[in-house]
Design a protein around this motif. Structure first.
Motif, PDB file in Angstrom:
ATOM      1  N   THR A   1       0.879  -1.212  -0.036  1.00 56.12           N
ATOM      2  CA  THR A   1       0.043  -0.021   0.032  1.00 56.12           C
ATOM      3  C   THR A   1       0.675   1.182   0.068  1.00 56.12           C
ATOM      4  N   LYS A   2       0.155   2.275  -0.853  1.00 60.41           N
ATOM      5  CA  LYS A   2       1.283   3.459  -0.683  1.00 60.41           C
ATOM      6  C   LYS A   2       1.460   4.263   0.670  1.00 60.41           C
ATOM      7  N   PHE A   3       2.696   4.292   0.872  1.00 62.60           N
ATOM      8  CA  PHE A   3       2.964   4.810   2.144  1.00 62.60           C
ATOM      9  C   PHE A   3       2.475   6.519   2.586  1.00 62.60           C
ATOM     10  N   GLY A   4       2.431   7.191   1.617  1.00 58.73           N
ATOM     11  CA  GLY A   4       2.074   8.563   1.593  1.00 58.73           C
ATOM     12  C   GLY A   4       3.233   9.320   2.058  1.00 58.73           C
ATOM     13  N   ASN A   5       2.880  10.603   2.610  1.00 61.32           N
ATOM     14  CA  ASN A   5       3.932  11.446   2.953  1.00 61.32           C
ATOM     15  C   ASN A   5       4.972  10.947   4.118  1.00 61.32           C
ATOM     16  N   SER A   6       6.006  10.497   3.668  1.00 61.87           N
ATOM     17  CA  SER A   6       6.926  10.104   4.529  1.00 61.87           C
ATOM     18  C   SER A   6       7.868  10.941   5.150  1.00 61.87           C
ATOM     19  N   ARG A   7       7.993  12.056   4.601  1.00 56.35           N
ATOM     20  CA  ARG A   7       9.173  12.927   4.925  1.00 56.35           C
ATOM     21  C   ARG A   7       9.488  13.156   6.297  1.00 56.35           C
ATOM     22  N   ASP A   8       8.600  13.456   7.218  1.00 55.85           N
ATOM     23  CA  ASP A   8       8.706  13.994   8.547  1.00 55.85           C
ATOM     24  C   ASP A   8       8.947  12.465   9.159  1.00 55.85           C
ATOM     25  N   ARG A   9       8.395  11.463   8.939  1.00 55.84           N
ATOM     26  CA  ARG A   9       8.559  10.126   9.560  1.00 55.84           C
ATOM     27  C   ARG A   9       9.896   9.534   9.146  1.00 55.84           C
ATOM     28  N   SER A  10      10.315   9.839   7.950  1.00 59.59           N
ATOM     29  CA  SER A  10      11.821   9.364   7.741  1.00 59.59           C
ATOM     30  C   SER A  10      12.843   9.780   8.587  1.00 59.59           C
ATOM     31  N   LEU A  11      12.740  10.956   8.868  1.00 58.47           N
ATOM     32  CA  LEU A  11      13.661  11.756  10.019  1.00 58.47           C
ATOM     33  C   LEU A  11      13.517  10.917  11.284  1.00 58.47           C
ATOM     34  N   LEU A  12      12.527  10.464  11.742  1.00 55.27           N
ATOM     35  CA  LEU A  12      12.542   9.572  12.922  1.00 55.27           C
ATOM     36  C   LEU A  12      13.021   8.370  12.902  1.00 55.27           C
ATOM     37  N   PHE A  13      12.891   7.797  11.680  1.00 53.63           N
ATOM     38  CA  PHE A  13      13.319   6.345  11.197  1.00 53.63           C
ATOM     39  C   PHE A  13      14.651   6.085  11.226  1.00 53.63           C
ATOM     40  N   LYS A  14      15.296   7.076  10.493  1.00 53.22           N
ATOM     41  CA  LYS A  14      16.586   6.906   9.829  1.00 53.22           C
ATOM     42  C   LYS A  14      17.735   7.824  10.728  1.00 53.22           C
ATOM     43  N   LEU A  15      18.750   7.269  11.061  1.00 51.49           N
ATOM     44  CA  LEU A  15      19.953   8.149  11.503  1.00 51.49           C
ATOM     45  C   LEU A  15      21.108   8.089  10.381  1.00 51.49           C
TER      46      LEU A  15
ATOM     47  N   ASP B   1      21.105   6.486   7.556  1.00 54.70           N
ATOM     48  CA  ASP B   1      20.924   5.169   6.682  1.00 54.70           C
ATOM     49  C   ASP B   1      19.955   5.452   5.419  1.00 54.70           C
ATOM     50  N   LYS B   2      20.291   4.438   4.496  1.00 54.44           N
ATOM     51  CA  LYS B   2      19.611   4.748   3.131  1.00 54.44           C
ATOM     52  C   LYS B   2      18.304   3.497   3.183  1.00 54.44           C
ATOM     53  N   LYS B   3      17.888   3.065   4.128  1.00 57.16           N
ATOM     54  CA  LYS B   3      16.839   2.082   3.943  1.00 57.16           C
ATOM     55  C   LYS B   3      15.680   2.818   3.543  1.00 57.16           C
ATOM     56  N   GLY B   4      14.845   2.096   2.701  1.00 54.16           N
ATOM     57  CA  GLY B   4      13.497   2.434   2.421  1.00 54.16           C
ATOM     58  C   GLY B   4      13.638   3.239   0.911  1.00 54.16           C
ATOM     59  N   ARG B   5      14.807   3.522   0.666  1.00 49.76           N
ATOM     60  CA  ARG B   5      14.828   4.284  -0.844  1.00 49.76           C
ATOM     61  C   ARG B   5      14.925   3.136  -1.843  1.00 49.76           C
ATOM     62  N   LYS B   6      14.730   3.616  -3.131  1.00 48.81           N
ATOM     63  CA  LYS B   6      14.457   2.576  -4.243  1.00 48.81           C
ATOM     64  C   LYS B   6      15.937   2.219  -4.455  1.00 48.81           C
TER      65      LYS B   6
ATOM     66  N   SER C   1      10.576  -6.368   4.891  1.00 56.11           N
ATOM     67  CA  SER C   1      10.562  -5.284   4.027  1.00 56.11           C
ATOM     68  C   SER C   1       9.780  -6.260   2.783  1.00 56.11           C
ATOM     69  N   SER C   2       8.817  -5.404   2.162  1.00 56.98           N
ATOM     70  CA  SER C   2       8.321  -5.736   0.864  1.00 56.98           C
ATOM     71  C   SER C   2       8.692  -4.893  -0.275  1.00 56.98           C
ATOM     72  N   MET C   3       8.350  -5.215  -1.506  1.00 58.95           N
ATOM     73  CA  MET C   3       8.748  -4.544  -2.707  1.00 58.95           C
ATOM     74  C   MET C   3       7.677  -4.336  -3.479  1.00 58.95           C
ATOM     75  N   VAL C   4       7.818  -3.249  -4.160  1.00 56.64           N
ATOM     76  CA  VAL C   4       6.620  -2.816  -5.280  1.00 56.64           C
ATOM     77  C   VAL C   4       7.691  -2.388  -6.581  1.00 56.64           C
ATOM     78  N   ALA C   5       7.103  -2.944  -7.665  1.00 56.63           N
ATOM     79  CA  ALA C   5       7.615  -2.694  -8.739  1.00 56.63           C
ATOM     80  C   ALA C   5       7.246  -1.226  -9.231  1.00 56.63           C
ATOM     81  N   SER C   6       8.207  -0.607  -9.785  1.00 57.97           N
ATOM     82  CA  SER C   6       7.905   0.717 -10.564  1.00 57.97           C
ATOM     83  C   SER C   6       7.884   0.838 -11.948  1.00 57.97           C
TER      84      SER C   6
ATOM     85  N   GLU D   1       8.908   0.640   8.862  1.00 55.99           N
ATOM     86  CA  GLU D   1       8.008   1.726   9.227  1.00 55.99           C
ATOM     87  C   GLU D   1       7.003   2.182   8.274  1.00 55.99           C
ATOM     88  N   GLU D   2       7.339   1.859   6.860  1.00 55.21           N
ATOM     89  CA  GLU D   2       6.285   2.289   5.852  1.00 55.21           C
ATOM     90  C   GLU D   2       5.079   1.206   5.831  1.00 55.21           C
ATOM     91  N   MET D   3       5.709   0.036   6.239  1.00 56.02           N
ATOM     92  CA  MET D   3       4.573  -1.065   6.214  1.00 56.02           C
ATOM     93  C   MET D   3       3.725  -0.942   7.443  1.00 56.02           C
TER      94      MET D   3
END
Length: 457
Positions: free
Chosen positions: A33-47, A49-54, A82-87, A98-100
């Motif tokens: 499912t689409k995660f939505g606006n994750s800009r603020d949440r990514s600041l909490l989740f990552k210190l 790192d690059k997890k969650g990027r394509k 972690s799950s995957m979505v094809a672009s 976190e996105e899940m």
């Protein structure tokens, strides 16, 4: 591992908590499912790192045991969390835990909005009492209140400010969460097996079908009949091949069953390779409490925030509380052979499990702990955005819990980061001081502050 709830309580089990054991003798689904606006949440989740990027993929294969999704271009294995979505460009986007979990927040918020709309915007169903059951239900709720008062004194006092319906409902949820936690963290934890948790889950399903096992279950059964609280997990995993793109789909992980899944994790897992794995665990055992509680706490009528943002803040409070528990209990957990700290971050800090078992505070440990505390505080900051949006009668106990739990981090610092042999706790005098501060914050209405970008979405 002590589950972080929206209250402060002791670890001593009640009679009802222990007696529930007499009743007793997974493949995780994936989500796109689409995660939505994750800009603020990514600041909490990552210190950093690059997890969650394509990330580009050379191949993608699902192993028969569904334990890992293979084919990562850097040669490492990607945990099933972690799950995957094809672009359209043929790249595979990795959804972090976190996105899940945020997808769960969106679905839960949508469920509540739909339920409230069908009830004519009433957030509590009227009582429908069968003859002869009123006194039994009253006794059940009273007993839940007694347990809450005994083991969560500060929070119990705050619940007295709620309406009677909400107060009783929160008591019932508290007791169920406590009993669930005691299965793997109580005096009989060594005797608990996966089969016992399966039976506890079956008992939960009976409860939601109106077949409670005991008076404590009866209180929760009555609560879920009045409020838009959900448990159902449709454990369906299917593959949809469309235009040769692999899509992994998850359907509905909801909070009560997810908490039981967190207990299963405690039985089979004692290490977490990265924060992505740890975040999922924190969601299961603590973030779920926020999703259970928001429908009961209620959202202020004047709130302009989206329901999704309020749920996300409740989730953040659960995560923050559990991270605080983990940092407070490092020594206690180590003596049980458990390390609830991201292994990759320990390595980056020049530390290992052996350093934790040795229990020696070094400069490396202090530096590591500073970063862990910083992350927990960021989750508390995110949680604060949603407390103001709750109904006026619910804000004080939640503010009190937030402020008191947050002060545990201050105490860890005051102990010079020695969480091996010193247990950080908030002294009674500081608790007394925090209560009027929490009350003052609870008087701030949603209309008196500017909503964030996330709340407007």
């Amino acid at each position: 591992m002590t589950v972080a709830l929206f209250w402060v309580g002791s670890a001593t089990p009640s009679t009802e908590v222990s007696n529930c054991l007499r009743f007793l003798d997974s493949t995780r689904v994936l989500d796109t499912t689409k995660f939505g606006n994750s800009r603020d949440r990514s600041l909490l989740f990552k210190l950093g790192d690059k997890k969650g990027r394509k990330q580009k993929r050379e191949s993608c294969s699902v192993n028969p045991d569904l334990g890992y999704i293979g084919g990562r271009s850097n040669g490492s294995k990607l945990p099933v969390i972690s799950s995957m979505v094809a672009s359209n460009a043929g790249e595979m986007a990795v959804l972090s835990s976190e996105e899940m979990v945020y997808n769960v927040v969106l679905r839960q918020a949508a469920l509540v909005k739909k339920e409230l709309k069908s009830r004519g915007d009433l957030d509590v169903k009227p009582d429908v009492v069968l003859p002869g059951t009123l006194n039994l239900l009253s006794e059940a709720y009273d007993r839940c209140g007694e347990v809450c008062a005994e083991y969560a004194k500060t929070f119990y006092l705050g619940t007295l400010l709620m309406t009677p319906e909400r107060r009783r409902a929160i008591w019932a949820i508290y007791v169920w969460c406590r009993r669930t936690d005691e299965l793997v963290d109580g005096p009989n934890a060594s005797h608990i097996t996966p089969t016992a948790l399966d039976r506890w889950e079956a008992r939960l399903e009976d409860l939601f079908q109106g077949r409670p096992f005991d008076m404590m279950d009866a209180a929760l059964a009555d609560t879920v009949g009045k409020f838009p609280v959900d448990i159902q997990v449709v454990g369906s995993l299917y593959l949809n091949f469309k235009l040769f793109q692999l899509v992994l789909v998850a359907i509905g992980n909801k909070p009560f069953k997810d908490m039981i899944e967190g207990m299963r994790m405690d039985l089979r897992k004692s290490r977490y390779q990265n924060f992505d794995e740890l975040y999922l665990y924190c969601y299961y055992v603590a973030g779920t409490v926020g999703l259970m509680s928001v429908p009961v706490m209620g959202i202020a009528p004047e709130s302009q925030a989206s329901m999704e943002s309020v749920y996300n803040a409740a989730l953040a409070l659960g995560i923050a509380n559990q991270l605080t528990n983990i940092l407070r209990d490092v020594g206690e957990d180590a003596r049980r052979g458990r390390v609830y700290l991201p292994q990759d971050e320990l390595v980056l800090a020049g530390l290992s499990d052996d350093d934790i078992f040795a229990g020696k505070v070094t400069d490396k440990w202090r530096s590591f702990m500073k970063n862990q505390i910083k992350r927990a505080r960021m989750f508390f900051d995110e949680a604060e955005k949603g407390v103001t949006e709750l109904s006026a009668a619910s804000r004080w106990p939640v503010w009190a819990s937030l402020l008191l739990y947050r002060q545990i981090l201050d105490e860890i610092e005051a102990n010079d980061y020695n969480n091996f042999t010193k247990r950080a706790y908030v002294r009674k005098t500081k608790k007394i001081v925090a209560l009027p501060v929490a009350y003052a914050k609870s008087l701030i209405s949603p209309t008196s502050r500017e909503p964030s970008l996330l709340e407007k979405t």
